[in-house]
Scaffold this active site. Sequence first.
Site, PDB file in Angstrom:
ATOM      1  N   ARG A  83      -2.714   1.539   4.426  1.00 40.09           N
ATOM      2  CA  ARG A  83      -3.426   0.666   6.157  1.00 40.09           C
ATOM      3  C   ARG A  83      -1.627   1.050   7.035  1.00 40.09           C
ATOM      4  O   ARG A  83      -0.548   0.600   6.367  1.00 40.09           O
ATOM      5  CB  ARG A  83      -3.710  -0.847   5.805  1.00 40.09           C
ATOM      6  CG  ARG A  83      -4.725  -1.059   6.762  1.00 40.09           C
ATOM      7  CD  ARG A  83      -5.263  -2.239   6.670  1.00 40.09           C
ATOM      8  NE  ARG A  83      -5.750  -2.803   5.566  1.00 40.09           N
ATOM      9  CZ  ARG A  83      -5.018  -3.326   4.261  1.00 40.09           C
ATOM     10  NH1 ARG A  83      -4.518  -4.498   4.372  1.00 40.09           N
ATOM     11  NH2 ARG A  83      -6.843  -3.324   3.612  1.00 40.09           N
TER      12      ARG A  83
ATOM     13  N   GLN B 250      -4.901   4.897   8.404  1.00 45.03           N
ATOM     14  CA  GLN B 250      -4.920   4.876   6.954  1.00 45.03           C
ATOM     15  C   GLN B 250      -4.535   6.461   6.838  1.00 45.03           C
ATOM     16  O   GLN B 250      -5.195   7.298   6.879  1.00 45.03           O
ATOM     17  CB  GLN B 250      -6.228   4.053   6.402  1.00 45.03           C
ATOM     18  CG  GLN B 250      -7.304   4.877   6.797  1.00 45.03           C
ATOM     19  CD  GLN B 250      -8.529   3.801   5.877  1.00 45.03           C
ATOM     20  OE1 GLN B 250      -9.142   4.225   4.693  1.00 45.03           O
ATOM     21  NE2 GLN B 250      -8.920   2.705   6.209  1.00 45.03           N
TER      22      GLN B 250
ATOM     23  N   GLU C 171     -11.553  12.728   0.380  1.00 49.32           N
ATOM     24  CA  GLU C 171     -12.844  12.313   0.541  1.00 49.32           C
ATOM     25  C   GLU C 171     -13.350  13.387   1.626  1.00 49.32           C
ATOM     26  O   GLU C 171     -12.855  14.143   2.476  1.00 49.32           O
ATOM     27  CB  GLU C 171     -12.779  11.403   1.205  1.00 49.32           C
ATOM     28  CG  GLU C 171     -11.572  10.819   2.416  1.00 49.32           C
ATOM     29  CD  GLU C 171     -12.251   9.333   2.503  1.00 49.32           C
ATOM     30  OE1 GLU C 171     -12.102   8.615   1.108  1.00 49.32           O
ATOM     31  OE2 GLU C 171     -11.698   8.942   3.647  1.00 49.32           O
TER      32      GLU C 171
ATOM     33  N   HIS D 292      -4.715   8.053   2.575  1.00 45.88           N
ATOM     34  CA  HIS D 292      -4.628   7.890   1.238  1.00 45.88           C
ATOM     35  C   HIS D 292      -3.745   9.188   0.078  1.00 45.88           C
ATOM     36  O   HIS D 292      -3.126  10.050   0.314  1.00 45.88           O
ATOM     37  CB  HIS D 292      -5.745   8.304   0.356  1.00 45.88           C
ATOM     38  CG  HIS D 292      -7.139   8.012   1.250  1.00 45.88           C
ATOM     39  ND1 HIS D 292      -7.268   6.530   0.932  1.00 45.88           N
ATOM     40  CD2 HIS D 292      -8.355   8.279   1.853  1.00 45.88           C
ATOM     41  CE1 HIS D 292      -7.733   6.226   1.944  1.00 45.88           C
ATOM     42  NE2 HIS D 292      -8.603   7.023   2.566  1.00 45.88           N
TER      43      HIS D 292
END
Length: 350
Positions: free
Chosen positions: A202, A105, A124, A107
Amino acid sequence: MREVLYPLLFEENLQERVWGAGNRLREFKGMPIVENDKIGESWEISAVEGKCSVVSNGPLKGKTLCELVDEYGDLLMGKVVTNLYGNQFPLLIKFIDAAQDLSIQVHPDDNLAKERHNSFGKTELWYVMDAVENAKLYCGFDSPISKYEYEKRVEDKSICSVLKQYQISKGDVFYIPAGRVHAICGGTLIAEVQQSSDLTYRIYDYDRAGLDGKPRDLHTELAKDAIDYQVLDNYKTDYNKKLNKPVCISSTQFFTVKLLEVDRAFHRKLYKYDSFIIYMCLEGDCEIAVRSTSGYGYGVKPPVERIFLKKGNSCLIPASVADFDVVPSNKNKETKLLEVYIDNKNFNRE
């Protein structure tokens, strides 16, 4: 008259995931075991719409984090943080139990997320709390790839062959900026600090069905323009452990994360950062004892002066009470914490 703020604990917020299985998170958090569980994530501190954390201690018990942000503003978040984010709490804090591999994945960053979804982007950080033997994860590209080759490798299911793969162990840290392709793999327990966003594109999911039994959607086109195709030599964060001394493992405009391993009372006076402080308790347990509220002109005692923070739980210390002691409960055993805040020195002011 409003209550003086104090260190906040929150109700449990467990999330089922198709790649979750068993009771590892429940065991980690000291919760009752549930048969046939598929819990994959514990949302420790969240202001995501529909999943906002609920206070579990003190006079503000039952209030949501979103309500407190609206009511207290900079007393909770800090003046600089409030000026930057308004009434939006900027971080999402999780524990993740990957029983199986997560999807490959990526982001979107703030600009793309704002344009497409009116949302924060999602940068993250992962701290590996535990990993089975030979556990791995994917982080970044191992070799150069074009957008055209990306589409072909998604089509022929060979995308993993161009990703950097790491064998991981307890204590490993990975910073994942928006745009970096990644995946946590099975047998891994992770503490995750991220921007307040639930946006995931995804790319590849092993032809797996979702919890509803239907094929999970892929976001091939959306991901194509979100990906950072740059290749780096190393994507893992190196740091040196030190007992009874904060060790910075990441400091960016989105968040600062420090590792605290302590076996004695430890004073933290953090008003200078003008930010809320979050603690994630990874090992052991401790008390958080407020010393003063004078940093924001209160000069009075909060209604809750100390809290007990146990392994597998997290707390939020408002910016207005950021003068406190961390006191391990067992002097013969270390307490391990992640300390998270937003450092105002990391913002460019024009």
